[in-house]
Motif scaffolding. Structure first.
Motif, mmCIF file in Angstrom:
data_model
loop_
_atom_site.group_PDB
_atom_site.id
_atom_site.type_symbol
_atom_site.label_atom_id
_atom_site.label_comp_id
_atom_site.label_asym_id
_atom_site.label_seq_id
_atom_site.Cartn_x
_atom_site.Cartn_y
_atom_site.Cartn_z
ATOM 1 N N ARG A 34 0.858 -1.187 0.000
ATOM 2 C CA ARG A 34 0.000 0.000 0.000
ATOM 3 C C ARG A 34 0.899 1.244 0.000
ATOM 4 N N VAL A 35 1.400 1.575 -1.165
ATOM 5 C CA VAL A 35 2.398 2.620 -1.304
ATOM 6 C C VAL A 35 1.849 3.993 -0.920
ATOM 7 N N GLU A 36 0.628 4.296 -1.283
ATOM 8 C CA GLU A 36 0.047 5.603 -0.913
ATOM 9 C C GLU A 36 -0.028 5.743 0.607
ATOM 10 N N ASN A 37 -0.381 4.655 1.307
ATOM 11 C CA ASN A 37 -0.423 4.696 2.769
ATOM 12 C C ASN A 37 0.978 4.865 3.353
ATOM 13 N N MET A 38 1.963 4.225 2.721
ATOM 14 C CA MET A 38 3.344 4.412 3.153
ATOM 15 C C MET A 38 3.734 5.884 3.019
#
Length: 142
Positions: A34-38
Motif C-alpha cells: 500500500r504505497v500511498e499509505n506508506m
C-alpha cells in the motif's frame, strides 16, 4: 525493540510504544504494497542517502510523487506473497527525533533477502513520520 545503553535522551514508555506502533502500521502497509499509505507516513521532502553501483555515496530529496512512483515500481502490485521480519534498534535523540537501525529479512514468494538500513523519524503533534531513509544500493535510482 531494544535500546542501546546510555543514549543521552531516555525515552519514556510512551515514546517507545508510539514508535513501535508506527512501525507496526508501516510494516503492514509494506507487506500489502500500500504505497500511498506508506507515503502518508512520511515527511516530505524525503531525504535519501545511499550508494550507487560504482560505490559512490549519493543523496537526494524526493517529493511524494517521486516516492510513490519509485516504490510502486520497486514493490510491484502486491500480487506476490511477501513478509518482513525486522529487529529494530531505536536511538532517541529527543522526544521528537529518533534514528532507527533495522536488520530485516524480506521474503517474497519464498525467496529471502537480508537488509540493513536506518531511518530518521520525527514526531510532530504526537505523530511520527519518516524523514530520511538510509540504505545501500539505491543510489542508481537517486
Amino acid at each position: 525493540m531494544t535500546l542501546p545503553a546510555d543514549t543521552g535522551y531516555v525515552p519514556t514508555a510512551e515514546d517507545q510504544a508510539s514508535l513501535d506502533a508506527w512501525f507496526a502500521e508501516y510494516d503492514s502497509h509494506c507487506t500489502a504494497c500500500r504505497v500511498e499509505n506508506m507515503a502518508d507516513m512520511a515527511a516530505f521532502p524525503l531525504n535519501l542517502v545511499s550508494d550507487d553501483s560504482r560505490g559512490d555515496g549519493r543523496s537526494a530529496q524526493w517529493d511524494r510523487q517521486h516516492f510513490v512512483e519509485t516504490m510502486k515500481q520497486v514493490m510491484g502490485d502486491g500480487g506476490q506473497d511477501a513478509s518482513f521480519t525486522s529487529t529494530r534498534t531505536p536511538v532517541f535523540l529527543s522526544a521528537a527525533m529518533a534514528v532507527v537501525f533495522t536488520d530485516c529479512t524480506m521474503t517474497v514468494d519464498g525467496e529471502a533477502r537480508r537488509m540493513h538500513y536506518a531511518d530518521v523519524l520525527i514526531r510532530n503533534n504526537g505523530t511520527w513520520a519518516f524523514q530520511t531513509m538510509i540504505q545501500g544500493g539505491w543510489g542508481d535510482n537517486l
